[in-house]
Design a protein around this motif. Sequence first.
Motif, PDB file in Angstrom:
ATOM      1  N   GLN A  23      21.983 -66.416 -75.024  1.00 24.54           N
ATOM      2  CA  GLN A  23      20.637 -66.640 -74.505  1.00 24.54           C
ATOM      3  C   GLN A  23      19.639 -66.385 -75.643  1.00 24.54           C
ATOM      4  O   GLN A  23      19.818 -65.448 -76.421  1.00 24.54           O
ATOM      5  CB  GLN A  23      20.386 -65.664 -73.352  1.00 24.54           C
ATOM      6  CG  GLN A  23      19.225 -66.056 -72.479  1.00 24.54           C
ATOM      7  CD  GLN A  23      19.168 -65.231 -71.197  1.00 24.54           C
ATOM      8  OE1 GLN A  23      19.904 -64.256 -71.027  1.00 24.54           O
ATOM      9  NE2 GLN A  23      18.290 -65.623 -70.296  1.00 24.54           N
ATOM     10  N   PHE A  39      15.432 -66.212 -76.871  1.00 23.94           N
ATOM     11  CA  PHE A  39      13.991 -66.233 -76.604  1.00 23.94           C
ATOM     12  C   PHE A  39      13.250 -66.364 -77.916  1.00 23.94           C
ATOM     13  O   PHE A  39      13.582 -65.692 -78.887  1.00 23.94           O
ATOM     14  CB  PHE A  39      13.524 -64.942 -75.905  1.00 23.94           C
ATOM     15  CG  PHE A  39      14.180 -64.695 -74.578  1.00 23.94           C
ATOM     16  CD1 PHE A  39      14.392 -65.721 -73.670  1.00 23.94           C
ATOM     17  CD2 PHE A  39      14.597 -63.415 -74.229  1.00 23.94           C
ATOM     18  CE1 PHE A  39      15.002 -65.493 -72.442  1.00 23.94           C
ATOM     19  CE2 PHE A  39      15.207 -63.169 -73.009  1.00 23.94           C
ATOM     20  CZ  PHE A  39      15.410 -64.213 -72.115  1.00 23.94           C
ATOM     21  N   GLY A  92       5.549 -65.355 -76.089  1.00 25.85           N
ATOM     22  CA  GLY A  92       6.954 -65.277 -75.666  1.00 25.85           C
ATOM     23  C   GLY A  92       7.436 -63.892 -75.256  1.00 25.85           C
ATOM     24  O   GLY A  92       8.579 -63.736 -74.828  1.00 25.85           O
ATOM     25  N   ASN A  96       6.667 -62.152 -72.749  1.00 25.18           N
ATOM     26  CA  ASN A  96       6.899 -62.001 -71.313  1.00 25.18           C
ATOM     27  C   ASN A  96       8.338 -62.318 -70.923  1.00 25.18           C
ATOM     28  O   ASN A  96       8.885 -61.701 -70.013  1.00 25.18           O
ATOM     29  CB  ASN A  96       5.926 -62.869 -70.512  1.00 25.18           C
ATOM     30  CG  ASN A  96       4.544 -62.222 -70.473  1.00 25.18           C
ATOM     31  OD1 ASN A  96       4.421 -61.006 -70.686  1.00 25.18           O
ATOM     32  ND2 ASN A  96       3.522 -63.027 -70.248  1.00 25.18           N
ATOM     33  N   ASP A  97       8.951 -63.283 -71.613  1.00 22.60           N
ATOM     34  CA  ASP A  97      10.360 -63.592 -71.334  1.00 22.60           C
ATOM     35  C   ASP A  97      11.245 -62.391 -71.671  1.00 22.60           C
ATOM     36  O   ASP A  97      12.141 -62.023 -70.925  1.00 22.60           O
ATOM     37  CB  ASP A  97      10.822 -64.794 -72.175  1.00 22.60           C
ATOM     38  CG  ASP A  97      10.243 -66.096 -71.659  1.00 22.60           C
ATOM     39  OD1 ASP A  97       9.741 -66.110 -70.512  1.00 22.60           O
ATOM     40  OD2 ASP A  97      10.281 -67.094 -72.406  1.00 22.60           O
ATOM     41  N   TRP A  98      10.994 -61.817 -72.813  1.00 23.77           N
ATOM     42  CA  TRP A  98      11.750 -60.626 -73.261  1.00 23.77           C
ATOM     43  C   TRP A  98      11.567 -59.475 -72.280  1.00 23.77           C
ATOM     44  O   TRP A  98      12.521 -58.817 -71.879  1.00 23.77           O
ATOM     45  CB  TRP A  98      11.312 -60.293 -74.683  1.00 23.77           C
ATOM     46  CG  TRP A  98      11.502 -58.891 -75.208  1.00 23.77           C
ATOM     47  CD1 TRP A  98      10.528 -58.072 -75.687  1.00 23.77           C
ATOM     48  CD2 TRP A  98      12.739 -58.150 -75.356  1.00 23.77           C
ATOM     49  NE1 TRP A  98      11.065 -56.874 -76.106  1.00 23.77           N
ATOM     50  CE2 TRP A  98      12.423 -56.901 -75.916  1.00 23.77           C
ATOM     51  CE3 TRP A  98      14.068 -58.428 -75.048  1.00 23.77           C
ATOM     52  CZ2 TRP A  98      13.371 -55.925 -76.194  1.00 23.77           C
ATOM     53  CZ3 TRP A  98      15.023 -57.445 -75.328  1.00 23.77           C
ATOM     54  CH2 TRP A  98      14.676 -56.219 -75.891  1.00 23.77           C
ATOM     55  N   TRP A 143      13.438 -60.201 -69.103  1.00 16.87           N
ATOM     56  CA  TRP A 143      14.882 -59.982 -69.309  1.00 16.87           C
ATOM     57  C   TRP A 143      15.198 -58.484 -69.249  1.00 16.87           C
ATOM     58  O   TRP A 143      16.172 -58.060 -68.633  1.00 16.87           O
ATOM     59  CB  TRP A 143      15.297 -60.563 -70.668  1.00 16.87           C
ATOM     60  CG  TRP A 143      16.765 -60.419 -70.972  1.00 16.87           C
ATOM     61  CD1 TRP A 143      17.758 -61.303 -70.664  1.00 16.87           C
ATOM     62  CD2 TRP A 143      17.411 -59.314 -71.628  1.00 16.87           C
ATOM     63  NE1 TRP A 143      18.978 -60.821 -71.088  1.00 16.87           N
ATOM     64  CE2 TRP A 143      18.802 -59.611 -71.680  1.00 16.87           C
ATOM     65  CE3 TRP A 143      16.959 -58.117 -72.173  1.00 16.87           C
ATOM     66  CZ2 TRP A 143      19.725 -58.743 -72.263  1.00 16.87           C
ATOM     67  CZ3 TRP A 143      17.889 -57.253 -72.747  1.00 16.87           C
ATOM     68  CH2 TRP A 143      19.251 -57.563 -72.789  1.00 16.87           C
TER      69      TRP A 143
END
Lengths: 113, 313
Positions: free
Chosen positions: B270, B272, B281, B283-285, B288
Amino acid sequence: MHEMSLCESILRTLEEQALAQRYKRVKTVWLEIGQLACVEPSALAFSYEVVTRGTLADGSRLEIVPVAASTWCMQCSAEVRIDALAQPCPHCGSYQLQVTGGDQMRIKELEVE
Amino acid sequence: MMCTVCGCADGEGRIEGHAAGHEHDPHHHDHGNDASSSPPAEDAAIRDATHRHDHVHADGDHVHYGRGPARAHAPGLSQARMVQIEQDILGKNDQYAAANRRLLVQQGVLTLNLLSSPGSGKTSLLTRTLHDLQHELTMTVIEGDQETSNDAARIRATGARAIQINTGKGCHLDAHQVGHAIDQLQPEPGSVLFIENVGNLVCPAAFDLGEACKVAVLSITEGEDKPLKYPDMFRAADLLLLNKIDLLPHLRFDVERCVDYARRVNPGLQVFELSAISGEGLNDWYAWLRATRAARLVGHPLMHEMAETPDGR
């Protein structure tokens, strides 16, 4: 150069086994090193000599037995051979490979006295 | 002098607050919980074997004793004999890693091992994460560097607790060092523990520390073919963070190609894209991080306690 750490670890095993198995000197060590193992055999051999100097394994021979990589190709549903990570399946070109063997680093046997 | 399991620079390593000059018996490695207070099985077998000299089997890693005189491929050696031991070279490290993992799982601590080359922005990403999520999660950090406590100081400036391990000549952290650091740090139950490994794209890949996941950080200033040049690291990773994405307009870096290369060695990886500086980016981390922590706590007694506190801490 984590090969140095690996050799320190080998030496520690040799020293422990010396007590358990009552030997005084190690003459030869056989290692089984997978083709995909995270280790460089020549660096391992160099480190071994340095690390064992002045120990019970001083001057001992290090024999590295290479083990071929074995991988499973998801696309072909078959066992395929590659020589290194990041290589594609030699039949279909897919990178969907799973390593099933050949990444081990093991001490196999010793010649001692 | 500090002891190490894997022999990484004996006597070179230092852990902040860890008493100097102590003797440590690897047979009695104890992180202070019941599960890990018993010695690893292999050690027990070896110790036990000193009292039984004939023929012994240890489960898992086999130990054969009393193989007798030299076998065919070593002829004519009067005193020499062959001993078959069949042990993983990293077996000791893996035992300590298993003890660390047992303790951390029991405490409901999500542990992430951060791997990258020097200068990828790991520490900046960590300080930003600690700052942004400080009201939501309890987080602690183990910092690994060859020298200096600079990174631990940067982490502490965010208000988070951190401990520095200096590996001296060592090029990676090992599970034994981390075990001592966990003893010192005592991460809170239900917290997140980040282990920032020594900056190095090669050696840390081989050493399990007891983490739940390995997170590789690659900055786009490093070149898109790093996953092919250093496949072991990318194969070992559970998550890849492509950092410094804000510099994309200034560089020739093909993100798609880089991700493709990474998935050649690790098809399920996966990825990011983010920037610890611009915040893109992140917020994705963070999502997760929250999801992984929550998933790891499923079935853990802490989950029921947390359900009763509004902020989930």
